[in-house]
Design a protein around this motif. Structure first.
Motif, PDB file in Angstrom:
ATOM      1  N   ILE A   5       0.895  -1.048   0.202  1.00 17.97           N
ATOM      2  CA  ILE A   5      -0.105   0.036   0.013  1.00 17.97           C
ATOM      3  C   ILE A   5       0.981   1.317   0.112  1.00 17.97           C
ATOM      4  O   ILE A   5       2.012   1.327   0.727  1.00 17.97           O
ATOM      5  CB  ILE A   5      -0.825   0.177   1.258  1.00 17.97           C
ATOM      6  CG1 ILE A   5      -1.845  -1.150   1.099  1.00 17.97           C
ATOM      7  CG2 ILE A   5      -1.792   1.233   1.282  1.00 17.97           C
ATOM      8  CD1 ILE A   5      -2.466  -1.123   2.391  1.00 17.97           C
ATOM      9  N   ALA A   6       0.703   2.103  -0.720  1.00 16.10           N
ATOM     10  CA  ALA A   6       1.250   3.413  -0.820  1.00 16.10           C
ATOM     11  C   ALA A   6       0.285   4.722  -0.279  1.00 16.10           C
ATOM     12  O   ALA A   6      -0.691   4.618  -0.719  1.00 16.10           O
ATOM     13  CB  ALA A   6       2.011   3.587  -2.106  1.00 16.10           C
ATOM     14  N   VAL A   7       0.634   5.473   0.568  1.00 16.82           N
ATOM     15  CA  VAL A   7       0.006   6.418   1.241  1.00 16.82           C
ATOM     16  C   VAL A   7       0.529   7.716   0.791  1.00 16.82           C
ATOM     17  O   VAL A   7       1.680   7.885   1.359  1.00 16.82           O
ATOM     18  CB  VAL A   7      -0.384   6.424   2.560  1.00 16.82           C
ATOM     19  CG1 VAL A   7      -1.436   7.664   3.101  1.00 16.82           C
ATOM     20  CG2 VAL A   7      -1.196   5.203   2.917  1.00 16.82           C
ATOM     21  N   PHE A   8       0.044   8.547  -0.132  1.00 13.00           N
ATOM     22  CA  PHE A   8       0.585   9.780  -0.492  1.00 13.00           C
ATOM     23  C   PHE A   8      -0.160  10.915   0.283  1.00 13.00           C
ATOM     24  O   PHE A   8      -1.420  11.002   0.239  1.00 13.00           O
ATOM     25  CB  PHE A   8       0.496  10.208  -1.909  1.00 13.00           C
ATOM     26  CG  PHE A   8       1.220   9.178  -2.796  1.00 13.00           C
ATOM     27  CD1 PHE A   8       2.540   9.423  -3.032  1.00 13.00           C
ATOM     28  CD2 PHE A   8       0.581   7.743  -3.093  1.00 13.00           C
ATOM     29  CE1 PHE A   8       3.203   8.509  -3.617  1.00 13.00           C
ATOM     30  CE2 PHE A   8       1.294   6.969  -3.981  1.00 13.00           C
ATOM     31  CZ  PHE A   8       2.709   7.412  -4.258  1.00 13.00           C
ATOM     32  N   PHE A   9       0.592  11.848   0.899  1.00  6.02           N
ATOM     33  CA  PHE A   9       0.009  13.119   1.683  1.00  6.02           C
ATOM     34  C   PHE A   9       0.296  14.328   0.956  1.00  6.02           C
ATOM     35  O   PHE A   9       1.410  14.519   0.419  1.00  6.02           O
ATOM     36  CB  PHE A   9       0.529  12.908   2.988  1.00  6.02           C
ATOM     37  CG  PHE A   9       0.153  11.861   4.081  1.00  6.02           C
ATOM     38  CD1 PHE A   9      -0.971  11.983   4.736  1.00  6.02           C
ATOM     39  CD2 PHE A   9       1.196  10.795   3.861  1.00  6.02           C
ATOM     40  CE1 PHE A   9      -0.896  10.913   5.638  1.00  6.02           C
ATOM     41  CE2 PHE A   9       0.880   9.814   4.927  1.00  6.02           C
ATOM     42  CZ  PHE A   9      -0.348   9.706   5.666  1.00  6.02           C
ATOM     43  N   ASP A  10      -0.961  15.203   0.734  1.00  5.79           N
ATOM     44  CA  ASP A  10      -0.436  16.579   0.725  1.00  5.79           C
ATOM     45  C   ASP A  10       0.198  17.096   1.928  1.00  5.79           C
ATOM     46  O   ASP A  10       0.159  16.504   3.140  1.00  5.79           O
ATOM     47  CB  ASP A  10      -1.986  17.375   0.678  1.00  5.79           C
ATOM     48  CG  ASP A  10      -1.802  18.970   0.387  1.00  5.79           C
ATOM     49  OD1 ASP A  10      -0.759  19.287  -0.076  1.00  5.79           O
ATOM     50  OD2 ASP A  10      -2.817  19.440   0.554  1.00  5.79           O
ATOM     51  N   VAL A 110      -3.564   5.419  -1.717  1.00  9.55           N
ATOM     52  CA  VAL A 110      -4.400   6.338  -0.925  1.00  9.55           C
ATOM     53  C   VAL A 110      -3.688   7.722  -1.078  1.00  9.55           C
ATOM     54  O   VAL A 110      -2.494   7.980  -1.090  1.00  9.55           O
ATOM     55  CB  VAL A 110      -4.479   6.203   0.365  1.00  9.55           C
ATOM     56  CG1 VAL A 110      -5.338   6.993   1.141  1.00  9.55           C
ATOM     57  CG2 VAL A 110      -5.149   4.661   0.548  1.00  9.55           C
ATOM     58  N   PHE A 111      -4.470   8.929  -1.481  1.00 11.98           N
ATOM     59  CA  PHE A 111      -4.336  10.129  -1.270  1.00 11.98           C
ATOM     60  C   PHE A 111      -4.859  10.933  -0.034  1.00 11.98           C
ATOM     61  O   PHE A 111      -6.323  10.774  -0.021  1.00 11.98           O
ATOM     62  CB  PHE A 111      -4.552  10.994  -2.691  1.00 11.98           C
ATOM     63  CG  PHE A 111      -4.230  12.560  -2.338  1.00 11.98           C
ATOM     64  CD1 PHE A 111      -2.934  12.890  -2.303  1.00 11.98           C
ATOM     65  CD2 PHE A 111      -5.252  13.565  -2.387  1.00 11.98           C
ATOM     66  CE1 PHE A 111      -2.697  14.289  -2.136  1.00 11.98           C
ATOM     67  CE2 PHE A 111      -5.073  14.728  -2.239  1.00 11.98           C
ATOM     68  CZ  PHE A 111      -3.915  15.176  -2.205  1.00 11.98           C
ATOM     69  N   VAL A 112      -4.141  11.374   0.909  1.00 12.33           N
ATOM     70  CA  VAL A 112      -4.822  12.316   1.995  1.00 12.33           C
ATOM     71  C   VAL A 112      -4.434  13.722   1.619  1.00 12.33           C
ATOM     72  O   VAL A 112      -3.318  14.288   1.610  1.00 12.33           O
ATOM     73  CB  VAL A 112      -3.915  11.796   3.099  1.00 12.33           C
ATOM     74  CG1 VAL A 112      -4.706  12.395   4.461  1.00 12.33           C
ATOM     75  CG2 VAL A 112      -3.906  10.008   3.086  1.00 12.33           C
ATOM     76  N   SER A 130      -8.489  10.240   1.175  1.00 15.60           N
ATOM     77  CA  SER A 130      -8.997  10.432   2.736  1.00 15.60           C
ATOM     78  C   SER A 130      -8.838  12.186   3.025  1.00 15.60           C
ATOM     79  O   SER A 130      -7.604  12.535   2.620  1.00 15.60           O
ATOM     80  CB  SER A 130      -7.916   9.798   3.559  1.00 15.60           C
ATOM     81  OG  SER A 130      -7.994   9.842   5.049  1.00 15.60           O
ATOM     82  N   PRO A 131      -9.551  12.554   3.684  1.00 15.49           N
ATOM     83  CA  PRO A 131      -9.527  14.149   4.085  1.00 15.49           C
ATOM     84  C   PRO A 131      -8.651  14.399   5.206  1.00 15.49           C
ATOM     85  O   PRO A 131      -7.985  15.332   5.401  1.00 15.49           O
ATOM     86  CB  PRO A 131     -10.972  14.405   4.447  1.00 15.49           C
ATOM     87  CG  PRO A 131     -11.302  13.329   5.298  1.00 15.49           C
ATOM     88  CD  PRO A 131     -11.043  11.966   4.372  1.00 15.49           C
ATOM     89  N   HIS A 132      -7.934  13.176   6.074  1.00 17.24           N
ATOM     90  CA  HIS A 132      -7.414  13.544   7.062  1.00 17.24           C
ATOM     91  C   HIS A 132      -6.328  12.193   7.463  1.00 17.24           C
ATOM     92  O   HIS A 132      -6.888  11.239   7.194  1.00 17.24           O
ATOM     93  CB  HIS A 132      -8.146  13.618   8.360  1.00 17.24           C
ATOM     94  CG  HIS A 132      -7.610  14.406   9.659  1.00 17.24           C
ATOM     95  ND1 HIS A 132      -7.037  13.281  10.630  1.00 17.24           N
ATOM     96  CD2 HIS A 132      -7.335  15.526   9.838  1.00 17.24           C
ATOM     97  CE1 HIS A 132      -6.271  14.419  11.519  1.00 17.24           C
ATOM     98  NE2 HIS A 132      -6.871  15.579  11.251  1.00 17.24           N
ATOM     99  N   PRO A 133      -5.227  12.267   7.909  1.00 14.83           N
ATOM    100  CA  PRO A 133      -4.352  11.411   8.274  1.00 14.83           C
ATOM    101  C   PRO A 133      -4.909  10.476   9.138  1.00 14.83           C
ATOM    102  O   PRO A 133      -4.494   9.139   9.142  1.00 14.83           O
ATOM    103  CB  PRO A 133      -3.030  12.295   8.954  1.00 14.83           C
ATOM    104  CG  PRO A 133      -2.988  13.378   8.399  1.00 14.83           C
ATOM    105  CD  PRO A 133      -4.580  13.692   8.068  1.00 14.83           C
ATOM    106  N   LEU A 134      -5.678  10.538  10.243  1.00 11.81           N
ATOM    107  CA  LEU A 134      -6.324   9.706  11.022  1.00 11.81           C
ATOM    108  C   LEU A 134      -7.227   8.868  10.190  1.00 11.81           C
ATOM    109  O   LEU A 134      -7.235   7.702  10.514  1.00 11.81           O
ATOM    110  CB  LEU A 134      -7.158  10.163  12.347  1.00 11.81           C
ATOM    111  CG  LEU A 134      -6.092  11.088  13.274  1.00 11.81           C
ATOM    112  CD1 LEU A 134      -6.862  11.970  14.404  1.00 11.81           C
ATOM    113  CD2 LEU A 134      -5.542   9.907  14.154  1.00 11.81           C
TER     114      LEU A 134
END
Length: 148
Positions: A5-10, A110-112, A130-134
């Motif tokens: 899984i890759a989670v990319f954050f703004d 996932v883009f957060v 997702s709108p938020h890291p949590l």
């Protein structure tokens, strides 16, 4: 871990507040909850990256990430900056590039980010959003792996 899984954050307003001086990003004030969440995601096997619209150079961004403590929590190869890539988060191609760098199908990415337009763009190429890291932590811990 199976497929990964890759989670990319703004970055700005999602992981940190940007502090500007003379029109340039001078520092990142990381939100207090962020290091623990990123560490938990990594311990769950997620690869972590950034997708950020910025006018700053890669060298400046890398220095800011290092100074803020975020550099040690994300995978350098999964950090995409608009100033380097020549596109921004309004373009589906930016998210396609992130997916390709992760080497995963979009459903395993996932883009957060707090911006609903950017989340819509990411979703248009198949990312989970997702709108938020949590919330992202919940997605991963609740079994994104078994539903992706």
């Amino acid at each position: 871990m199976d497929d990964g899984i890759a989670v990319f954050f703004d970055l700005g307003d999602t992981l940190a507040s940007g502090v500007f001086e003379q029109g340039h990003l001078a520092r990142l004030d990381v939100y207090p909850f962020v290091p623990e969440i990123l560490a938990r995601l990594r311990s769950d096997g997620a690869r972590l990256g950034l997708i950020s619209n910025t006018d700053e150079t890669a060298a400046t961004m890398n220095k800011l990430l290092d100074t803020s403590g975020l550099a040690s929590l994300v995978d350098a190869g999964l950090c995409l900056f608009s100033s380097v890539e020549g596109m921004d988060k309004s373009e589906p191609a930016f998210f396609v590039l992130a997916r390709d760098r992760a080497g995963l199908p979009a459903a395993r990415c996932v883009f957060v980010g707090e911006d609903s337009d950017e989340r819509r763009t990411a979703a248009s190429v198949g990312f989970r959003v997702s709108p938020h890291p949590l919330h992202a932590l919940h997605l991963v811990e609740a079994g994104l792996r078994s539903h992706g």
